[in-house]
Scaffold this motif. Structure first.
Motif, PDB file in Angstrom:
ATOM      1  N   LYS A   1       0.837  -1.210   0.000  1.00  0.00           N
ATOM      2  CA  LYS A   1       0.000   0.000   0.000  1.00  0.00           C
ATOM      3  C   LYS A   1       0.868   1.254   0.000  1.00  0.00           C
ATOM      4  O   LYS A   1       2.034   1.206   0.390  1.00  0.00           O
ATOM      5  N   ARG A   2       0.261   2.357  -0.431  1.00  0.00           N
ATOM      6  CA  ARG A   2       0.989   3.627  -0.486  1.00  0.00           C
ATOM      7  C   ARG A   2       0.512   4.583   0.589  1.00  0.00           C
ATOM      8  O   ARG A   2      -0.675   4.632   0.891  1.00  0.00           O
ATOM      9  N   PHE A   3       1.455   5.322   1.100  1.00  0.00           N
ATOM     10  CA  PHE A   3       1.152   6.274   2.162  1.00  0.00           C
ATOM     11  C   PHE A   3       1.864   7.582   1.903  1.00  0.00           C
ATOM     12  O   PHE A   3       2.950   7.600   1.326  1.00  0.00           O
ATOM     13  N   GLU A   4       1.263   8.639   2.405  1.00  0.00           N
ATOM     14  CA  GLU A   4       1.971   9.914   2.380  1.00  0.00           C
ATOM     15  C   GLU A   4       2.725  10.062   3.692  1.00  0.00           C
ATOM     16  O   GLU A   4       2.157   9.825   4.766  1.00  0.00           O
ATOM     17  N   LEU A   5       3.992  10.429   3.604  1.00  0.00           N
ATOM     18  CA  LEU A   5       4.806  10.601   4.816  1.00  0.00           C
ATOM     19  C   LEU A   5       5.285  12.036   4.931  1.00  0.00           C
ATOM     20  O   LEU A   5       5.619  12.666   3.925  1.00  0.00           O
ATOM     21  N   LEU A   6       5.362  12.521   6.161  1.00  0.00           N
ATOM     22  CA  LEU A   6       6.135  13.738   6.435  1.00  0.00           C
ATOM     23  C   LEU A   6       7.526  13.240   6.828  1.00  0.00           C
ATOM     24  O   LEU A   6       7.675  12.517   7.820  1.00  0.00           O
ATOM     25  N   VAL A   7       8.527  13.618   6.047  1.00  0.00           N
ATOM     26  CA  VAL A   7       9.878  13.096   6.290  1.00  0.00           C
ATOM     27  C   VAL A   7      10.492  13.840   7.476  1.00  0.00           C
ATOM     28  O   VAL A   7      10.583  15.069   7.475  1.00  0.00           O
ATOM     29  N   GLY A   8      10.894  13.080   8.484  1.00  0.00           N
ATOM     30  CA  GLY A   8      11.428  13.707   9.700  1.00  0.00           C
ATOM     31  C   GLY A   8      12.816  13.237  10.058  1.00  0.00           C
ATOM     32  O   GLY A   8      13.470  13.817  10.925  1.00  0.00           O
ATOM     33  N   GLY A   9      13.313  12.179   9.409  1.00  0.00           N
ATOM     34  CA  GLY A   9      14.626  11.639   9.781  1.00  0.00           C
ATOM     35  C   GLY A   9      15.428  11.228   8.570  1.00  0.00           C
ATOM     36  O   GLY A   9      14.881  10.832   7.532  1.00  0.00           O
ATOM     37  N   LYS A  10      16.736  11.365   8.717  1.00  0.00           N
ATOM     38  CA  LYS A  10      17.642  10.974   7.632  1.00  0.00           C
ATOM     39  C   LYS A  10      18.641  10.008   8.242  1.00  0.00           C
ATOM     40  O   LYS A  10      19.194  10.274   9.308  1.00  0.00           O
ATOM     41  N   SER A  11      18.852   8.890   7.562  1.00  0.00           N
ATOM     42  CA  SER A  11      19.826   7.928   8.055  1.00  0.00           C
ATOM     43  C   SER A  11      21.227   8.402   7.701  1.00  0.00           C
ATOM     44  O   SER A  11      21.412   9.169   6.763  1.00  0.00           O
ATOM     45  N   ARG A  12      22.206   7.908   8.446  1.00  0.00           N
ATOM     46  CA  ARG A  12      23.581   8.198   8.051  1.00  0.00           C
ATOM     47  C   ARG A  12      23.896   7.509   6.727  1.00  0.00           C
ATOM     48  O   ARG A  12      24.768   7.916   6.001  1.00  0.00           O
ATOM     49  N   ARG A  13      23.151   6.436   6.457  1.00  0.00           N
ATOM     50  CA  ARG A  13      23.342   5.756   5.168  1.00  0.00           C
ATOM     51  C   ARG A  13      22.676   6.567   4.076  1.00  0.00           C
ATOM     52  O   ARG A  13      21.573   7.091   4.262  1.00  0.00           O
ATOM     53  N   GLU A  14      23.322   6.571   2.932  1.00  0.00           N
ATOM     54  CA  GLU A  14      22.817   7.393   1.839  1.00  0.00           C
ATOM     55  C   GLU A  14      21.442   6.901   1.377  1.00  0.00           C
ATOM     56  O   GLU A  14      21.170   5.699   1.384  1.00  0.00           O
ATOM     57  N   ASN A  15      20.610   7.847   0.971  1.00  0.00           N
ATOM     58  CA  ASN A  15      19.298   7.553   0.360  1.00  0.00           C
ATOM     59  C   ASN A  15      18.287   6.919   1.309  1.00  0.00           C
ATOM     60  O   ASN A  15      17.288   6.379   0.861  1.00  0.00           O
ATOM     61  N   GLN A  16      18.575   6.920   2.589  1.00  0.00           N
ATOM     62  CA  GLN A  16      17.637   6.269   3.500  1.00  0.00           C
ATOM     63  C   GLN A  16      17.047   7.297   4.464  1.00  0.00           C
ATOM     64  O   GLN A  16      17.778   8.068   5.085  1.00  0.00           O
ATOM     65  N   TRP A  17      15.734   7.263   4.561  1.00  0.00           N
ATOM     66  CA  TRP A  17      15.000   8.291   5.282  1.00  0.00           C
ATOM     67  C   TRP A  17      13.935   7.648   6.151  1.00  0.00           C
ATOM     68  O   TRP A  17      13.689   6.460   6.057  1.00  0.00           O
ATOM     69  N   SER A  18      13.281   8.500   6.916  1.00  0.00           N
ATOM     70  CA  SER A  18      12.202   8.003   7.749  1.00  0.00           C
ATOM     71  C   SER A  18      11.121   9.072   7.863  1.00  0.00           C
ATOM     72  O   SER A  18      11.422  10.275   7.847  1.00  0.00           O
ATOM     73  N   GLY A  19       9.885   8.636   7.948  1.00  0.00           N
ATOM     74  CA  GLY A  19       8.793   9.604   8.098  1.00  0.00           C
ATOM     75  C   GLY A  19       7.588   8.969   8.758  1.00  0.00           C
ATOM     76  O   GLY A  19       7.550   7.755   8.981  1.00  0.00           O
ATOM     77  N   HIS A  20       6.614   9.823   9.078  1.00  0.00           N
ATOM     78  CA  HIS A  20       5.372   9.353   9.706  1.00  0.00           C
ATOM     79  C   HIS A  20       4.221   9.395   8.711  1.00  0.00           C
ATOM     80  O   HIS A  20       4.092  10.358   7.960  1.00  0.00           O
TER      81      HIS A  20
END
Ligand code: 5AD
Ligand code: SF4
Length: 499
Positions: free
Chosen positions: A432-451
């Motif tokens: 499924k698809r979700f809309e996220l507000l991106v709030g975190g960035k990993s030290r690893r490239e291209n990796q993020w986190s959101g709610h």
């Protein structure tokens, strides 16, 4: 999977990863905040060098405490103080404390103990928040190197209290709770540049028999809707897109605006008004009390996508007998009626909860009732606690205390059940698809986190750069009991897909 992520930019506060994971990381838990603050002053100078006025502030406990700390920091910054990251570099060291469970309060005293030998001459050590209110001047006896003790209802006086100490007074306290003021400040130093916390009601008028909050935070005081809306507009102008309205019992909000000078708003009307402020894309609110949770709140969530489809509705126990002993003011069936109302909404609403095991007198049958309730409701997340006897609370003297090992056994069973439910609910999100507000960035490239709007954390990959604070569409590729992993879906943003 999620283990590959190591977020350094923003603390992933709230629900999502880690939910149901036991007695920590809670809305009113004991997690010290240790985030990087963009542009925060750094100093390694001696606190007394050239009388540099610097402060260090560490926060324990709930989001209310986190936000109080943002306001305390704002007040001190406005008076020319600089915030530093290490206590040894500060002329004023402040701990904003939590006493909801015994472990949390002990942690504060062990932190204070570190100053027995290391406190510098002239340095001010202060205790704020719930432990301050609960222990009062006792703190001076247990930790004589502390010179300031101030509960949350007295924060307005904090600058004067520090000034008194700087003028030579050796000890000051602010312990009144009989104020009808809320702690509004001219400046709040917010930690997160996209999500702003806003207290709309302070204190608590409920009287749950296990809880220290009515003692430590005093009676309920709501903030006027006009003043709330004014601040939300200012926040939107500053670029905030998500607002979280806070209160121990946020939905017990009573607008103090006098009928003569404006429109008195119900809580659900306030939600709508905040969501309609230009620039605001998400409105959250926590914590809701089941007794004051009405259909108008569900209707508000149904009518406006900007009102997030997540309700934190602590049940505490699935047994009516235990709920009665807890003085929760609702029965199991009444709680389940609220859940049925939420589940009947046109838009899916995720529900999370708090549960206490091992309340005095809780029988095996009572505990089985709680497990059955969990199966029935299927919570998206649950913060689970062993009952902890607290000073000044009615349950302190109740008979039939449950042995510690039995509390642990029940907690483990509860957590196992919740993990299973979460694994199933999360697995249903794969694809499924979700809309996220991106709030975190990993030290690893291209990796993020959101709610997501319903407060799930998704760790995801994207080929784009600089996503912090953006809204992105992500497809979930895999799921565990505590995490979702996805990939950004390129293309134009659509409206929220999950409903
Ligand atoms: N013991 C254990 N848990 C408690 N909570 C509050 N007081 C106690 C206590 N004395 C839990 C409740 C509340 C959450 C914030 O903390 O579940 O909802
Ligand atoms: Fe404590 Fe009950 Fe008030 Fe929540 S509603 S803060 S548990 S007294």
């Amino acid at each position: 999977m999620a283990k590959a992520f190591d977020f350094g930019v923003e603390r992933l506060a709230g629900m999502g990863v880690g939910m149901g994971g036991g007695e920590s990381e809670t809305p009113e838990g004991t997690r010290p905040s240790s985030i990087e603050i963009a542009g925060m002053a750094r100093s390694s100078a001696s606190p007394l060098q050239g009388r540099v006025r610097t402060f260090f502030l560490e926060t324990f406990g709930c989001q209310m405490n986190e936000h109080d700390s943002e306001k305390v920091a704002g007040v001190l910054l406005a008076r020319g103080y600089r915030q530093v990251e290490k206590p040894e570099a500060a002329s004023v060291v402040l701990y904003n404390t939590c006493s909801i469970r015994e472990k949390a309060a002990q942690k504060v005293f062990s932190r204070l103990g570190e100053y027995r030998t290391t406190k510098k001459e002239g340095q001010i050590i202060g205790v704020l928040g719930c432990v301050a209110q609960q222990e009062g001047e006792e703190i001076f006896a247990r930790a004589p190197w502390v010179s300031l003790v101030c509960g949350s209802a007295s924060y307005r006086k904090l600058p004067q209290m520090i000034a008194q100490l700087e003028a030579g007074n050796t000890r000051v306290t602010g312990l009144d709770t009989d104020t009808d003021e809320t702690f509004e400040t001219e400046m709040t130093r917010r930690d997160n540049p996209w999500r702003a916390y806003l207290t709309i009601i302070e204190g608590c008028d409920k009287a749950c028999s296990y809880c220290v909050v009515p003692f430590t935070r005093g009676p309920e005081r709501s903030r006027g809707s006009e003043s709330i809306l004014r601040e939300v507009k200012e926040l939107a102008d500053l670029g905030y897109t998500e607002v979280q309205l806070l209160g121990q019992t946020v939905n017990s909000y009573v607008d103090p605006t006098p009928a003569s000078s404006g429109r008195k708003m119900r809580f659900s009307e306030l939600l709508v008004a905040v969501a309609e402020v230009a620039g605001i894309r998400r409105v959250r609110f926590t914590t809701s009390h089941p007794r004051d949770f009405g259909s108008d709140i569900v209707q508000a969530i149904e009518s406006l996508p900007a009102i997030c489809n997540h309700v934190h509705l602590p049940v505490q126990s699935g047994s009516t007998a235990v709920l009665r002993a807890m003085q929760r003011t609702y029965t199991r069936d009444e709680y389940l009626e609220k859940i049925a109302m939420i589940r009947a909404a046109k838009r899916a609403i995720s529900v999370t909860t708090d549960i206490i095991v091992g309340f005095p007198g809780e029988t095996e049958n009572d505990f089985a009732d709680t497990l059955r309730l969990m199966e029935e409701v299927r919570y998206d997340g649950a913060f689970t606690f062993k009952y902890s006897p607290r000073p000044n609370t009615p349950s302190l003297k109740m008979a039939d205390a449950i042995p510690e090992e039995e509390k642990s056994r029940r907690l483990a069973i509860l957590m196992e059940k919740q993990r299973g439910i979460q694994a199933e609910l999360n697995a249903a999100r794969v694809g499924k698809r979700f809309e996220l507000l991106v709030g975190g960035k990993s030290r690893r490239e291209n990796q993020w986190s959101g709610h997501t709007t319903d407060h799930k954390v998704v760790n995801f990959t994207s080929r784009r750069q600089e996503l912090l604070g953006d809204y992105v569409q992500v497809e979930v590729k895999s799921a565990g009991e505590n995490s979702l992993v996805g990939e950004e879906v390129e293309g134009r943003l659509q409206s929220i897909v999950y409903s």
